[in-house]
Design a protein around this motif. Structure first.
Motif, mmCIF file in Angstrom:
data_model
loop_
_atom_site.group_PDB
_atom_site.id
_atom_site.type_symbol
_atom_site.label_atom_id
_atom_site.label_comp_id
_atom_site.label_asym_id
_atom_site.label_seq_id
_atom_site.Cartn_x
_atom_site.Cartn_y
_atom_site.Cartn_z
ATOM 1 N N VAL A 166 0.902 -1.417 -0.102
ATOM 2 C CA VAL A 166 0.073 -0.159 0.083
ATOM 3 C C VAL A 166 0.874 1.399 -0.116
ATOM 4 O O VAL A 166 1.888 1.547 0.725
ATOM 5 N N GLU A 167 0.765 2.161 -0.923
ATOM 6 C CA GLU A 167 1.613 3.332 -1.111
ATOM 7 C C GLU A 167 0.871 4.471 -0.236
ATOM 8 O O GLU A 167 1.632 4.948 0.384
ATOM 9 N N SER A 168 -0.558 4.354 -0.437
ATOM 10 C CA SER A 168 -1.136 5.620 0.397
ATOM 11 C C SER A 168 -2.643 5.212 0.443
ATOM 12 O O SER A 168 -3.135 4.296 -0.540
ATOM 13 N N VAL A 169 -3.408 5.892 1.073
ATOM 14 C CA VAL A 169 -4.864 5.592 1.248
ATOM 15 C C VAL A 169 -5.440 6.960 1.066
ATOM 16 O O VAL A 169 -5.312 7.990 2.076
ATOM 17 N N GLN A 170 -6.482 7.095 0.402
ATOM 18 C CA GLN A 170 -7.429 8.204 0.161
ATOM 19 C C GLN A 170 -8.874 8.117 0.304
ATOM 20 O O GLN A 170 -9.315 7.182 -0.398
ATOM 21 N N VAL A 205 1.791 -0.716 -5.002
ATOM 22 C CA VAL A 205 3.131 -0.977 -5.767
ATOM 23 C C VAL A 205 3.227 -2.677 -5.813
ATOM 24 O O VAL A 205 3.535 -3.087 -4.619
ATOM 25 N N ALA A 206 3.270 -3.169 -6.777
ATOM 26 C CA ALA A 206 3.665 -4.629 -6.824
ATOM 27 C C ALA A 206 4.993 -4.857 -6.528
ATOM 28 O O ALA A 206 5.926 -4.017 -6.546
ATOM 29 N N ASN A 207 5.447 -6.108 -6.357
ATOM 30 C CA ASN A 207 6.636 -6.576 -6.124
ATOM 31 C C ASN A 207 7.623 -5.994 -7.058
ATOM 32 O O ASN A 207 8.868 -5.829 -6.723
ATOM 33 N N ASP A 208 7.254 -6.136 -8.646
ATOM 34 C CA ASP A 208 8.137 -5.823 -9.536
ATOM 35 C C ASP A 208 8.254 -4.241 -9.834
ATOM 36 O O ASP A 208 8.860 -3.745 -10.689
ATOM 37 N N GLY A 265 -6.059 16.137 -2.827
ATOM 38 C CA GLY A 265 -5.365 17.453 -1.837
ATOM 39 C C GLY A 265 -5.243 17.062 -0.577
ATOM 40 O O GLY A 265 -4.493 17.619 0.226
ATOM 41 N N ALA A 266 -5.732 15.702 -0.075
ATOM 42 C CA ALA A 266 -5.807 15.198 1.308
ATOM 43 C C ALA A 266 -4.547 14.788 1.758
ATOM 44 O O ALA A 266 -3.653 14.439 1.138
ATOM 45 N N ASN A 267 -4.456 14.785 2.961
ATOM 46 C CA ASN A 267 -3.115 14.173 3.673
ATOM 47 C C ASN A 267 -3.296 12.463 3.443
ATOM 48 O O ASN A 267 -4.547 12.224 3.599
ATOM 49 N N ILE A 268 -2.442 11.901 3.428
ATOM 50 C CA ILE A 268 -2.414 10.388 3.365
ATOM 51 C C ILE A 268 -3.099 9.740 4.592
ATOM 52 O O ILE A 268 -2.380 10.339 5.625
ATOM 53 N N VAL A 269 -3.616 8.880 4.661
ATOM 54 C CA VAL A 269 -4.328 8.366 5.836
ATOM 55 C C VAL A 269 -3.072 7.521 6.734
ATOM 56 O O VAL A 269 -2.516 6.759 5.937
#
Length: 269
Positions: A166-170, A205-208, A265-269
Motif C-alpha cells: 500500500v503506497e497511500s490511502v485516500q 506497488v507490486a513486487n516488480d 489534496g488530502a493528507n495520506i491516511v
C-alpha cells in the motif's frame, strides 16, 4: 490520473425524449462534455450476442476482473503488504455481488443466471440494487442515488501480480454507488448502493515495482451479507467488524466529484 472536473448539466433530463433518440456515445457526451468514456463503462457500447436478450453464458474471465480478497479496514495503511487473489472460476460472479446472494452455488460447476441475480434476488438489508443493461440506465441509477455532480472511477490492476504494498490511502467518503460487471457475454452491470459503506482510493506497488490504482470499499454494516460466506471468507460473524474488498478493473465506482477533489489534496491516511 482521473479527471476531477466532471459536471452534469442541470438542463439534461434523463427522461427527456430527445435524449432517448441519441446514440449512447452522444448521450455520454451530453452528460459529461469533453470527457472520455472510461474503459469499464465502454463495455456497455459493445454489441452483444445476436438474437438473444441475455444468454447467461459466461465470458472469458481475465486476471484482473474479479478480486476475491477480503480484509479489514485497519489493513489499509501505507507500507502494509497485501496479497490479492483473483477468481479463475469459469462461472464466477464478482465477490461484491456473490457475498450478497442468499443461496451460494458451487461456481466450479454452475453459475447464477441473470434471472437469479437481477430478478429473483431481493435487495439485502441496507442495499438498493439495480441491473443496468445500457449506458443510460446505469447513469440514471447513479444520479438517482448521488445527484448530478459525480464521477466514475475504476481500478487498474496489472496482470499476474498477486502481492502489493500500500503506497497511500485516500478516503472517498461514505456516499458511493458500485456497479459490478456480471460474468455474462451480454454486458450487464449489477449496481447497488449499500448502507454504511466507505470508499477508498488505494495506490499500490507490486513486487516488480509496477504501480496500480485500486479502489476499495468497506462495509461497516455486514448484517445483510450472506452469513455462511462471511464466516468462510473472514471467520467473522455478520454485523461485527467492518469488512472490505477491492473492486476489479471492470467494476465502476461512482462518487461525488467533491470528495475526489478533496482526496487528491488530502493528507495520506
Amino acid at each position: 490520473m482521473y479527471s476531477c472536473g466532471i459536471y452534469i448539466y442541470m438542463q439534461l433530463a434523463l427522461a427527456g425524449e430527445s435524449n432517448a433518440l441519441l446514440p449512447e456515445e452522444e448521450y455520454w457526451e451530453a452528460v459529461w462534455p469533453n470527457t472520455p468514456i472510461p474503459t469499464s463503462v465502454r463495455e456497455l457500447l459493445k454489441p452483444g450476442p445476436q438474437g438473444v436478450e441475455i444468454d447467461d453464458l459466461p465470458m472469458e474471465v481475465d486476471d484482473t476482473q474479479y478480486p476475491r480478497t477480503f480484509f479489514y479496514e485497519q489493513e489499509l495503511y501505507p507500507g502494509n503488504t497485501m496479497n490479492v487473489q483473483f477468481s479463475k472460476r469459469p462461472f464466477a460472479q464478482p465477490y461484491g455481488v456473490y457475498t450478497w446472494m442468499r443461496e451460494i452455488k458451487d461456481i466450479e460447476k454452475e453459475g447464477y443466471t441473470f434471472n437469479e441475480v437481477c430478478v429473483k434476488k431481493e435487495a439485502a438489508k441496507g442495499e438498493q440494487k439495480f441491473c443496468a443493461k445500457s449506458l443510460g440506465t446505469l447513469i440514471g441509477f447513479a444520479i438517482s442515488k448521488l445527484g448530478k455532480n459525480i464521477q466514475a472511477l475504476s481500478s487498474s490492476f496489472i496482470d499476474k501480480n498477486d502481492q502489493y504494498t500500500v503506497e497511500s490511502v485516500q478516503n472517498l467518503g461514505e456516499k458511493a454507488v458500485m456497479c459490478h460487471r456480471l460474468n455474462f457475454r451480454k454486458v450487464v452491470f449489477y449496481c447497488h448502493e449499500v448502507h454504511r459503506t466507505k470508499a477508498f482510493m488505494v495506490p499500490l506497488v507490486a513486487n516488480d515495482g509496477t504501480k496500480t490504482q485500486a479502489l476499495a470499499v468497506c462495509h461497516t454494516d455486514t448484517s445483510g451479507m450472506n452469513h455462511e460466506m462471511l464466516k468462510q471468507l473472514m471467520k467473522a460473524d455478520p454485523g461485527t467488524k467492518p469488512v472490505c474488498h477491492f473492486l476489479g478493473n471492470k467494476a465502476i465506482l461512482w462518487v461525488p466529484n467533491l470528495v475526489v477533489d478533496n482526496a487528491y489534496g488530502a493528507n495520506i491516511v
